[in-house]
Enzyme design. Structure first.
Site, mmCIF file in Angstrom:
data_model
loop_
_atom_site.group_PDB
_atom_site.id
_atom_site.type_symbol
_atom_site.label_atom_id
_atom_site.label_comp_id
_atom_site.label_asym_id
_atom_site.label_seq_id
_atom_site.Cartn_x
_atom_site.Cartn_y
_atom_site.Cartn_z
ATOM 1 N N LYS A 54 0.853 -1.201 0.000
ATOM 2 C CA LYS A 54 0.000 0.000 0.000
ATOM 3 C C LYS A 54 0.887 1.249 0.000
ATOM 4 C CE LYS A 54 -3.885 2.096 2.498
ATOM 5 N NZ LYS A 54 -4.745 2.059 3.696
ATOM 6 N N SER A 129 -9.713 1.648 2.315
ATOM 7 C CA SER A 129 -8.852 2.433 1.466
ATOM 8 C C SER A 129 -7.739 1.647 0.787
ATOM 9 C CB SER A 129 -8.222 3.559 2.288
ATOM 10 O OG SER A 129 -7.390 3.031 3.300
ATOM 11 N N SER A 153 -10.012 -0.590 6.440
ATOM 12 C CA SER A 153 -9.348 -0.450 5.138
ATOM 13 C C SER A 153 -8.642 -1.679 4.591
ATOM 14 C CB SER A 153 -8.365 0.714 5.170
ATOM 15 O OG SER A 153 -9.072 1.902 5.002
HETATM 16 N N1 GLN Z 1 -13.392 4.127 5.705
HETATM 17 C C1 GLN Z 1 -12.775 4.494 6.951
HETATM 18 C C2 GLN Z 1 -12.343 5.936 6.906
HETATM 19 O O1 GLN Z 1 -12.478 6.534 5.887
HETATM 20 C C3 GLN Z 1 -11.622 3.599 7.248
HETATM 21 C C4 GLN Z 1 -10.378 3.957 6.547
HETATM 22 C C5 GLN Z 1 -9.206 3.160 6.981
HETATM 23 O O2 GLN Z 1 -9.321 2.129 7.617
HETATM 24 N N2 GLN Z 1 -8.042 3.693 6.694
HETATM 25 O O3 GLN Z 1 -11.895 6.471 7.867
#
Ligand code: GLN
Length: 457
Positions: A54, A129, A153
């Site tokens: 990532k 994400s 994410s």
């Molecule tokens: N969708 C969640 C957010 O936008 C989780 C994102 C993540 O785990 N980085 O905060």
């Protein structure tokens, strides 16, 4: 097949791909590492295996953008702890994957480099994400990947793309070299096509790191060696709170069918409830945004980040750099987070969110006195269409309803494929008490061996 040939297959798949799963591909570096593996210069548990990282995880000499214009040209001077571990074990780092900008999102649509697509339906999101990491693994553009999970994410894209993904216990994996978003909740974790591969990668990246003060010095078990441990007799809780309004009945049925499979293997399942989970979504977003507003303060174009090439006074320069370097969703969150932390509002929002978090943690402690693990749908529905929710941030935040409680409680959760709606994969999460990842792998492994849900394309 030689390592070089195997890595070339991944690189070919990336070159032909329509997914936009990668922001940077290290063709040369990957080939060199593969040749070293063939020459026996790289040994180790992951020798010659192509892995995608990532783009929020620092890789020495390889651009790390967080999918933001702000870090478009940033090349880290050091490797994240987990990347160091991968190199020690001979893994071939083939590239950096697409993501939501600074990990803020659920769909990989907010990337400065354009959205990533779901390998099962190019009109749909891969989840986020860490969408690029899950999509790359599902589409065989990499054998393994790393993601990070602050509020879902890793598990969300694993579920939407039909692969296996683990959010580890907070403190189990070093965050050193991970670009922080919501630092009190996030962990780096493995994504793979099978439970065994996921466990093998986790074995390599888990462990104590003195460079991360929140990392915990707890011995790392040989997860893979114990995958076949007996699961009959385990007590599994099914909290009704994960099956609330908005959960697609097809997802609900797939989860119950999976539970029936586990029961046929001797697991005892029982419904339970966790009443404080209703506060999870708001508690999560207040905290995540507050932490983000502090963590992202360093991107001002002065030491880190995009710089507008004009000389102004300090305030104007700072504002212009941030106004042009950050995307819309990041700005929204930084503004809201700054507001929640400001004098007079701190007690009303941030402190309240912390208190709700404590209640949620207590719910988990209570159920883990009674149950060995919990089972729930990872996501309330299957992958949605690109563009469907992006203009309505609240509707996007709600997608995280089942994943954020786990981060608030610092416990581990493994998402595994458990069915499909049409072509689109469905995932369930197996949630455990802190440092109990082994049990999650064992349950998932037995489930995988006794079903036919492996979703890899
Ligand atoms: N969708 C969640 C957010 O936008 C989780 C994102 C993540 O785990 N980085 O905060």
């Amino acid at each position: 097949m030689s390592h070089r040939e195997h890595v070339e297959e991944s690189l070919d798949a990336i070159r032909r791909s329509k997914l936009n799963a990668f922001i940077t591909v290290d063709y040369e570096g990957a080939r060199r590492q593969a040749e070293e593996a063939d020459a026996g210069e790289l040994d180790g548990r992951l020798a010659g295996i192509p892995i995608a990282i990532k783009d929020a995880i620092s890789t020495k000499g390889l651009r790390t953008t967080c999918a933001s214009k702000m870090l478009e040209d940033y090349v880290p001077p050091y490797d994240a702890f987990v990347v160091k571990k991968l190199r020690e074990e001979g893994a071939v780092i083939i590239g950096k994957t697409n993501m939501d900008e600074f990990s803020m999102g659920t769909s990989t649509e907010t990337s400065f480099f354009g959205p990533c697509k779901n390998p099962w339906d190019l009109e749909r999101v891969p989840g986020g994400s860490s969408g690029g990491s899950a999509a790359a693994v599902a589409a065989q553009e990499a054998d393994l990947a790393l993601g990070s999970d602050t509020g879902g994410s890793i598990r969300c894209p694993a579920s939407f793309c039909g692969v296996v993904g683990l959010k580890p216990t907070y403190g189990r994996v070093s965050r050193s070299g991970l670009v922080s978003y919501g630092n009190s909740m996030e962990q780096i974790g493995p994504i793979a096509r099978t439970v065994e591969a996921c466990a093998a990668l986790f074995e390599v990246i888990a462990g104590y790191d003195p460079w991360d003060s929140t990392s915990r010095d707890v011995p790392v078990p040989h997860y893979v060696a114990r995958l076949t441990d007996e699961i009959a007799g385990l007590e599994v809780g099914v909290p009704q709170d994960f099956f609330g309004e908005g959960v697609d009945p097809v997802v609900e049925n797939a989860t119950w069918e999976a539970i029936a499979v586990l029961e046929s293997l001797g697991v005892h399942a029982k419904e339970t409830s966790m009443p404080n989970l209703k506060y999870a979504l708001s508690a999560y977003y207040v905290q995540a945004m507050s932490e983000a507003s502090s963590n992202l303060a360093r991107y001002s174009g002065i030491i880190y980040g995009h710089r507008v090439q004009k000389d102004h006074d300090w305030h104007t320069t700072f504002s212009e750099n941030r106004a042009s370097g950050f995307g819309k969703e990041v700005k929204r969150r930084l503004l809201l987070g700054t507001y929640a932390l400001s004098a007079g509002y701190y007690d009303k929002y941030y402190l309240k969110a912390r208190k709700a978090r404590a209640l949620i943690s207590r719910d988990f402690q209570r159920v883990f006195k009674q149950f060995d693990a919990l089972i729930a749908p990872t996501m309330p529905y299957v992958a949605f269409k690109i563009g469907e929710k992006i203009e309505d941030p609240l509707s996007l935040y709600k997608v995280d309803i089942n994943t954020v409680p786990i981060n608030l409680a610092n416990v581990p959760s493994l998402s595994v494929p458990c069915g499909r709606k049409g072509r689109l994969p469905i995932g369930m999460q197996i949630i455990g008490d802190q440092f109990n990842e082994q049990l999650l792998f064992n349950i998932a492994f037995q489930f995988e061996q006794n079903t036919n849900n492996t979703c890899a394309l």
